[in-house]
Write a protein that holds these residues in place. Sequence first.
Motif, mmCIF file in Angstrom:
data_model
loop_
_atom_site.group_PDB
_atom_site.id
_atom_site.type_symbol
_atom_site.label_atom_id
_atom_site.label_comp_id
_atom_site.label_asym_id
_atom_site.label_seq_id
_atom_site.Cartn_x
_atom_site.Cartn_y
_atom_site.Cartn_z
ATOM 1 N N GLY A 326 33.066 66.876 58.923
ATOM 2 C CA GLY A 326 31.655 67.240 58.913
ATOM 3 C C GLY A 326 30.914 66.635 57.732
ATOM 4 N N LEU A 327 31.540 66.652 56.559
ATOM 5 C CA LEU A 327 30.904 66.063 55.371
ATOM 6 C C LEU A 327 30.772 64.549 55.533
ATOM 7 C CD1 LEU A 327 32.684 68.031 52.475
ATOM 8 C CD2 LEU A 327 30.450 68.473 53.518
ATOM 9 N N TYR A 328 31.783 63.922 56.117
ATOM 10 C CA TYR A 328 31.747 62.466 56.328
ATOM 11 C C TYR A 328 30.599 62.105 57.254
ATOM 12 C CZ TYR A 328 33.093 57.807 57.913
ATOM 13 O OH TYR A 328 33.097 56.467 58.235
ATOM 14 N N GLN A 329 30.496 62.809 58.383
ATOM 15 C CA GLN A 329 29.474 62.481 59.362
ATOM 16 C C GLN A 329 28.077 62.763 58.834
ATOM 17 O OE1 GLN A 329 29.832 60.898 62.204
ATOM 18 N NE2 GLN A 329 32.057 60.780 61.992
ATOM 19 N N ALA A 330 27.942 63.812 58.017
ATOM 20 C CA ALA A 330 26.613 64.192 57.532
ATOM 21 C C ALA A 330 26.166 63.350 56.343
ATOM 22 C CB ALA A 330 26.601 65.671 57.147
ATOM 23 N N SER A 331 27.103 62.666 55.688
ATOM 24 C CA SER A 331 26.755 61.840 54.527
ATOM 25 C C SER A 331 26.271 60.467 54.999
ATOM 26 C CB SER A 331 27.975 61.683 53.623
ATOM 27 O OG SER A 331 28.967 60.886 54.264
ATOM 28 N N ASN A 332 26.051 59.570 54.034
ATOM 29 C CA ASN A 332 25.650 58.198 54.346
ATOM 30 C C ASN A 332 26.839 57.316 54.677
ATOM 31 O OD1 ASN A 332 22.752 58.323 53.969
ATOM 32 N ND2 ASN A 332 23.162 58.621 51.787
ATOM 33 N N ALA A 333 28.024 57.905 54.749
ATOM 34 C CA ALA A 333 29.238 57.112 54.932
ATOM 35 C C ALA A 333 29.213 56.247 56.192
ATOM 36 C CB ALA A 333 30.458 58.026 54.924
ATOM 37 N N PRO A 334 28.874 56.798 57.375
ATOM 38 C CA PRO A 334 28.882 55.942 58.570
ATOM 39 C C PRO A 334 27.971 54.724 58.426
ATOM 40 C CG PRO A 334 28.783 58.253 59.205
ATOM 41 C CD PRO A 334 28.584 58.199 57.713
ATOM 42 N N ALA A 335 26.789 54.920 57.835
ATOM 43 C CA ALA A 335 25.868 53.796 57.659
ATOM 44 C C ALA A 335 26.435 52.778 56.672
ATOM 45 C CB ALA A 335 24.513 54.300 57.173
ATOM 46 N N VAL A 336 27.091 53.269 55.624
ATOM 47 C CA VAL A 336 27.663 52.365 54.629
ATOM 48 C C VAL A 336 28.836 51.587 55.230
ATOM 49 C CG1 VAL A 336 28.920 52.274 52.447
ATOM 50 C CG2 VAL A 336 26.899 53.715 52.661
ATOM 51 N N VAL A 337 29.662 52.259 56.023
ATOM 52 C CA VAL A 337 30.775 51.568 56.688
ATOM 53 C C VAL A 337 30.234 50.456 57.580
ATOM 54 C CG1 VAL A 337 32.620 51.823 58.383
ATOM 55 C CG2 VAL A 337 32.364 53.502 56.579
ATOM 56 N N SER A 338 29.176 50.743 58.317
ATOM 57 C CA SER A 338 28.566 49.741 59.187
ATOM 58 C C SER A 338 28.021 48.574 58.370
ATOM 59 C CB SER A 338 27.451 50.390 60.010
ATOM 60 O OG SER A 338 26.801 49.447 60.821
ATOM 61 N N ALA A 339 27.360 48.908 57.219
ATOM 62 C CA ALA A 339 26.811 47.847 56.362
ATOM 63 C C ALA A 339 27.926 47.017 55.751
ATOM 64 C CB ALA A 339 25.951 48.472 55.267
ATOM 65 N N ALA A 340 29.013 47.675 55.327
ATOM 66 C CA ALA A 340 30.134 46.946 54.734
ATOM 67 C C ALA A 340 30.768 46.023 55.751
ATOM 68 C CB ALA A 340 31.158 47.940 54.184
ATOM 69 N N ALA A 341 30.918 46.492 56.999
ATOM 70 C CA ALA A 341 31.503 45.660 58.046
ATOM 71 C C ALA A 341 30.610 44.460 58.341
ATOM 72 C CB ALA A 341 31.719 46.490 59.301
ATOM 73 N N ALA A 342 29.288 44.717 58.399
ATOM 74 C CA ALA A 342 28.351 43.618 58.644
ATOM 75 C C ALA A 342 28.377 42.615 57.493
ATOM 76 C CB ALA A 342 26.941 44.178 58.832
ATOM 77 N N VAL A 522 35.555 34.627 66.144
ATOM 78 C CA VAL A 522 36.447 35.572 66.811
ATOM 79 C C VAL A 522 37.283 36.331 65.780
ATOM 80 C CG1 VAL A 522 38.424 35.792 68.362
ATOM 81 C CG2 VAL A 522 36.521 34.254 68.955
ATOM 82 N N ILE A 523 37.849 35.554 64.825
ATOM 83 C CA ILE A 523 38.661 36.209 63.791
ATOM 84 C C ILE A 523 37.799 37.118 62.919
ATOM 85 C CG2 ILE A 523 40.130 35.812 61.779
ATOM 86 C CD1 ILE A 523 41.018 33.199 63.043
ATOM 87 N N ALA A 524 36.561 36.683 62.624
ATOM 88 C CA ALA A 524 35.656 37.500 61.795
ATOM 89 C C ALA A 524 35.326 38.811 62.493
ATOM 90 C CB ALA A 524 34.378 36.717 61.504
ATOM 91 N N ALA A 525 35.142 38.760 63.821
ATOM 92 C CA ALA A 525 34.850 39.998 64.561
ATOM 93 C C ALA A 525 36.028 40.962 64.478
ATOM 94 C CB ALA A 525 34.527 39.667 66.012
ATOM 95 N N ALA A 526 37.252 40.423 64.649
ATOM 96 C CA ALA A 526 38.437 41.277 64.540
ATOM 97 C C ALA A 526 38.597 41.791 63.106
ATOM 98 C CB ALA A 526 39.678 40.525 64.977
ATOM 99 N N GLY A 527 38.367 40.896 62.140
ATOM 100 C CA GLY A 527 38.469 41.286 60.737
ATOM 101 C C GLY A 527 37.426 42.312 60.358
ATOM 102 N N LYS A 528 36.252 42.219 60.984
ATOM 103 C CA LYS A 528 35.190 43.203 60.729
ATOM 104 C C LYS A 528 35.656 44.603 61.087
ATOM 105 C CE LYS A 528 30.637 44.552 62.501
ATOM 106 N NZ LYS A 528 29.552 44.199 63.451
#
Length: 573
Positions: A326-342, A522-528
């Motif tokens: 619950g704390l993970y989902q409510a924090s900025n973590a999901p957005a940061v994970v997405s930004a880090a992957a991008a 292709v490798i970058a997508a998998a690595g992402k």
Amino acid sequence: MSPAHRNAEQSLTHLAQRVDSLNTAVELGEGRVDADSMDHVQKILERTSRRRELSAEHTVIGFFGATGSGKSSLFNAVIGQKVAQSAARRPTTSKAQAAVWGREGSEELLDWLDVENRVYFDDDGENAAQSLNRAEVPQTDGMWNRMKKMMGRANLQTHSGGLILLDLPDFDSIEKSNRAIVERMAGYVDVLVWVFDPQKYADAVIHDEFITPLAEHGAVTMAVLNQADRIRESEMPGVLDSLQRLLAEDGLSDNLLAPPVAVSAKTGDGIDRLRAVLGKVAVEKSAALVRIEADLDSAVATLNEFDGNGIPDGITGTGIRELEHGLYQASNAPAVVSAAAASYQLHAVSNTGWIATRWLLKFRKDPLKRLNLHRENQETSISRSSLPPLSAGQKSQISSSIRRFSRDCAEGVGEPWSHSIRDAARSQEQNLLTALERAVGRVDYQGQKKQWWWILLNIIQWIGIIGALAGLLWLTAMAAAGYFQLQLPPPPVIEGTIFPLPTLLVITGLLLGIVTAVIGRVIAAAGKRMYARKIERQIRSNIEEVSEHYVVEPVRSELDRHQAFGEALANAR
């Protein structure tokens, strides 16, 4: 050591253990038990502690009664001398009066009781006053006497004990100071003697405001019906039965110090019987201990009301995991994970994309730089991250996760501990919000760190581009020679192909670059995806630490406190 001394020592040891356990319960219940109840228990402990320091040789017996009950007259009749004096303006005692047997050790006790008026008696002589603190008790020395005592035929011995009789103001006095004295003494004396008169023995004031609140003290309580000369002898059993029933309704039944006794201060009827009871109490020297035990019982009963009445479900692995999620989902973590992957994908493509077009990626902003979480910033200060502040909705979700966790932990236990467990979970909620941001910010974001496969594909890209440029230059030179009508040897043709070598170099180089760029994507997508999972694991690990420190540990501490409170109360019983 005689059995009596051994029993006394064991009783004192048990009493000390009860007091220690009750003190522990008071400390643990601080802030949980309501202030009035806590004040009541602490006053009992203070009185108990002080009484244990004072004379154990003296028994303090207080005479309590309403106006007109003849309490002072009875006091004088029991002593056999006129000691107690009534106030001049109306027949009521205005100050506490003490009659003392055994001066040594009594004065400090009387100072504590705040009794100034004192009359001392010695043990010499055989008049009523001098023998009041004496009683005949079975002789226990020797095996033969102990056996005879078991059969109720032991030899009797006359013993004496320290005794303090108190004549107290009337509890229904119009003087507030008199009422205050009575209320205080009801909590201080070792034995309470309630003096009733035939007309007002059913008065609700004495029963509701004094006797009922002290119902646990039956073992040190005695009821005396004074002015028996005003009742017909045939009516006396009915009146005593009625008084007995009223006392039973107050919570006092068969645990009284002695059955209600009818006396007459005027004629002396029943006085000897009352003296015998008081003398026996003085000789046994156990009333103070019994009173303390009763006070402790009252204190334990008071705290028992705040024991929570149940066992909480406590902290479970499922509860912790749900809280962390619950704390993970409510924090900025999901957005940061997405930004880090991008960010990872951007750097991967920038290093492995087609050289002819990769420069266009320079115009794309690194998502981590927008959040100020790129590697260079982390090496200076995490606190300068530009994570967006938590929205009201996110804060509400965090609060909901904490409430759900604490509610599950407190399930099964009543108030006030259920409330205190929930409060403990939210006790550091404001600090938790900051800690969650730091938990996200202190992850090692290295999406731009060069990977070995980036270098390999980049080398292949450069080989292709160099080959394509070489073929292009060759073709350009051939075109220029033709333009200037210069004779050059024809370019070689690789066996099995239709294209000359320069053309083949251009085609092969371009195809090699494009294919390598596609493979890189292709490798970058998998690595992402792999990188996103890695960052998510790190953030979740950090959130686990934050959750443990700011939510789980305070709840665990409160649960431990509740358990210790219950154990302390159990030991204080």
